[in-house]
Design an enzyme around this catalytic site. Structure first.
Site, PDB file in Angstrom:
ATOM      1  N   GLU A  98       0.840  -1.201   0.000  1.00  0.00           N
ATOM      2  CA  GLU A  98       0.000   0.000   0.000  1.00  0.00           C
ATOM      3  C   GLU A  98       0.873   1.249   0.000  1.00  0.00           C
ATOM      4  O   GLU A  98       0.405   2.343   0.284  1.00  0.00           O
ATOM      5  CB  GLU A  98      -1.028   0.013   1.128  1.00  0.00           C
ATOM      6  CG  GLU A  98      -0.518  -0.153   2.517  1.00  0.00           C
ATOM      7  CD  GLU A  98      -1.676  -0.229   3.507  1.00  0.00           C
ATOM      8  OE1 GLU A  98      -2.206   0.834   3.848  1.00  0.00           O
ATOM      9  OE2 GLU A  98      -2.041  -1.340   3.922  1.00  0.00           O
ATOM     10  N   CYS A 143      -3.298  -4.615   4.069  1.00  0.00           N
ATOM     11  CA  CYS A 143      -2.181  -5.432   4.568  1.00  0.00           C
ATOM     12  C   CYS A 143      -2.117  -6.835   3.987  1.00  0.00           C
ATOM     13  O   CYS A 143      -1.254  -7.619   4.383  1.00  0.00           O
ATOM     14  CB  CYS A 143      -2.232  -5.506   6.090  1.00  0.00           C
ATOM     15  SG  CYS A 143      -1.945  -3.916   6.882  1.00  0.00           S
ATOM     16  N   HIS A 178      -1.627 -12.275  10.405  1.00  0.00           N
ATOM     17  CA  HIS A 178      -1.287 -10.866  10.223  1.00  0.00           C
ATOM     18  C   HIS A 178      -1.043 -10.226  11.594  1.00  0.00           C
ATOM     19  O   HIS A 178      -1.752 -10.532  12.564  1.00  0.00           O
ATOM     20  CB  HIS A 178      -2.400 -10.138   9.474  1.00  0.00           C
ATOM     21  CG  HIS A 178      -2.161  -8.656   9.399  1.00  0.00           C
ATOM     22  ND1 HIS A 178      -0.998  -8.139   8.899  1.00  0.00           N
ATOM     23  CD2 HIS A 178      -2.918  -7.592   9.811  1.00  0.00           C
ATOM     24  CE1 HIS A 178      -1.048  -6.813   8.988  1.00  0.00           C
ATOM     25  NE2 HIS A 178      -2.194  -6.462   9.528  1.00  0.00           N
TER      26      HIS A 178
END
Lengths: 129, 348
Positions: free
Chosen positions: B80, B112, B234
């Site tokens: 990103e 993400c 994550h």
């Protein structure tokens, strides 16, 4: 506008591509049309080592506008394994720890940009190995 | 057998402590380190960005895979923080590494989880027999607004994975994706920093999607959490991955190898991929690895890997993630950090 020149130099700045004279074996970096040693005109492309030794360096404390926010930064002459010498900025360096003769490694970094809206220019810098 | 044939990770050497950021904004450092379990994070050098991080990680992946770069048929970079709004990051990477020009290149974006998306598509190309090798990368120089909670976590780093079918080091056994329209975190076109929904980023977003993908993956594979040696999720902070692991039935020992966030921060698209790289650095033949990414917006990609006998041949061919995380650190004060991250407004 630096686009055309930047694009032309990509093989050298990105991949350290040199010209090896087919007659005498002399390495030219950047490549040349005529060998400075034997005047032959035929070359093969070879990739230089990304490891080398610091021959000498200076610390830039007053830089041109484009690099003025990065001062102080060292610029050195690096002898790559194989004998070719390149001038490169030494990145991530603690200036007080830099010593002539120390081992360096070539890495891929952003070198400059062509203004806020222009292209980004990448190429080689050296870091302490 | 299709899976990872080479992997590599890269972290910049600069760091800032969570305590340094907290003191700048008059926040209690204890609340950050204890509450979010974040101690320090990586910061990109002034000459580093998603492209240079990707090149370094991919160079290490090539070193481990020992393949001809010309045989790579696709390069996908998920991030990103692509330096260009229009010009794929991979175009620069392929020329730096001697890949192509006969290669398919694209930039991926999904908060993400853009990195795991790149891995997912790279793997699918090889599995379909379309190409011999494909490269998937997750890398970021993450943005977090000054003073925002994200500033304690948004860091820099990435990992690269070459997918192939010969000399596979980690076979991919199962995959599953889980996606919905969930506005938990976003950045509008032209904005410098992302916005987020505070507590809304927890249960309706992170936990729902990771648990959705993980549960489906376990059902699909007919496996249970105790079958796995390692698991990585994550890592937006230190707390969330431990909590989601616990809810799914994983134990702390299974998460430890990949739980790098307290000292690295959240490398956004590079988060679970760098965690996977840290696990592959220490994995042994036969180990099963469970991985689920999360990208706000929102979605999760899940993978089950089985480590092969080839792993021990490649682990020492390139720097390991923990070595980069623990050594050669240069700490910045807040002023230096603000300069490095271009948070100070300058004259043109």
């Amino acid at each position: 506008m630096i686009t055309a020149r930047y694009h032309r130099e990509i093989p050298q700045r990105y991949r350290l591509e040199a010209g090896k004279c087919l007659a005498c074996g002399h390495l030219s970096f950047p490549p040349r049309l005529v060998c400075p040693e034997c005047k032959a005109k035929k070359f093969e492309t070879v990739t230089l080592s990304d490891e080398g030794t610091l021959v000498t360096f200076t610390v830039v404390r007053v830089a041109s506008d484009k690099f003025s926010k990065e001062t102080p930064f060292p610029v050195g002459i690096v002898e790559l394994n194989g004998g070719v010498r390149v001038t490169a900025q030494i990145a991530d360096a603690n200036i007080d720890e830099l010593k002539i003769g120390q081992k360096l490694r070539i890495v891929f970094r952003r070198i400059q940009d062509d203004g806020k809206a222009g292209i980004l220019c990448y190429g080689y810098k050296a870091i302490m190995a | 057998m299709v899976g990872i044939v080479g992997y590599g990770a890269y972290l910049p050497r600069y760091r800032i402590k969570a305590e340094t950021i907290a003191r700048q904004w008059g926040t209690d450092p204890e609340a950050i380190t204890r509450g979010l379990q974040l101690y320090e994070k990586t910061v990109p050098g002034q000459d580093e960005d998603t492209i240079t991080i990707s090149v370094s990680a991919a160079r290490y992946a090539l070193r481990r895979a020992q393949i001809d770069p010309q045989e790579i048929g696709a390069v996908y970079i998920g991030s990103e923080s692509h330096p260009y709004a229009v010009k794929p990051s991979g175009t620069i990477l392929i020329d730096a590494l001697g890949i192509g020009p006969n290669v398919h290149v694209a930039s991926y974006e999904f908060a993400c989880k853009a990195g795991s998306e790149a891995m997912y598509v790279a793997y699918s190309h090889v599995k379909a027999g379309e190409m011999k090798y494909a490269l998937g990368i997750g890398a970021d120089t993450s943005q977090g607004a000054p003073g925002d909670a994200l500033e304690y976590s948004a860091s820099a780093g990435g990992a690269a994975f070459i997918m192939g079918s010969e000399r596979v080091v980690a076979e991919i056994l199962f995959t599953h994706s889980y996606t919905s329209d969930t506005p938990d975190f976003w950045r509008r076109e032209g904005e410098s920093y992302p916005r987020h929904g505070g507590r809304f980023t927890g249960d309706p977003a992170y936990f729902k999607h990771i648990m959705g993908a993980a549960t489906a993956l376990l059902e699909k594979s007919k496996m249970s959490p105790e079958d796995f040696k390692y698991a990585v999720f994550h890592m937006p902070n230190g707390k969330f991955p431990n909590e989601v692991g616990k809810r799914l039935g994983f134990k702390k020992e299974q998460l430890e190898a990949g739980w790098i966030v307290p000292w690295m921060g959240n490398t956004y698209s590079g988060s679970s991929p760098t965690g996977l790289a840290a696990i592959l650095d220490v994995a042994k033949p036969g180990d099963l690895i469970f991985m689920v990414s999360f990208g706000s917006g929102a979605g999760s990609d899940g993978f089950i890997y089985r480590v092969t006998d080839e792993i021990t041949k490649v682990q020492d061919r390139a720097p390991k993630l923990r070595e980069m995380l623990d050594n050669q650190k240069t700490y910045l004060n807040y002023g230096e950090y603000a300069k490095f991250r271009r948070k100070i407004k300058l004259n043109d």
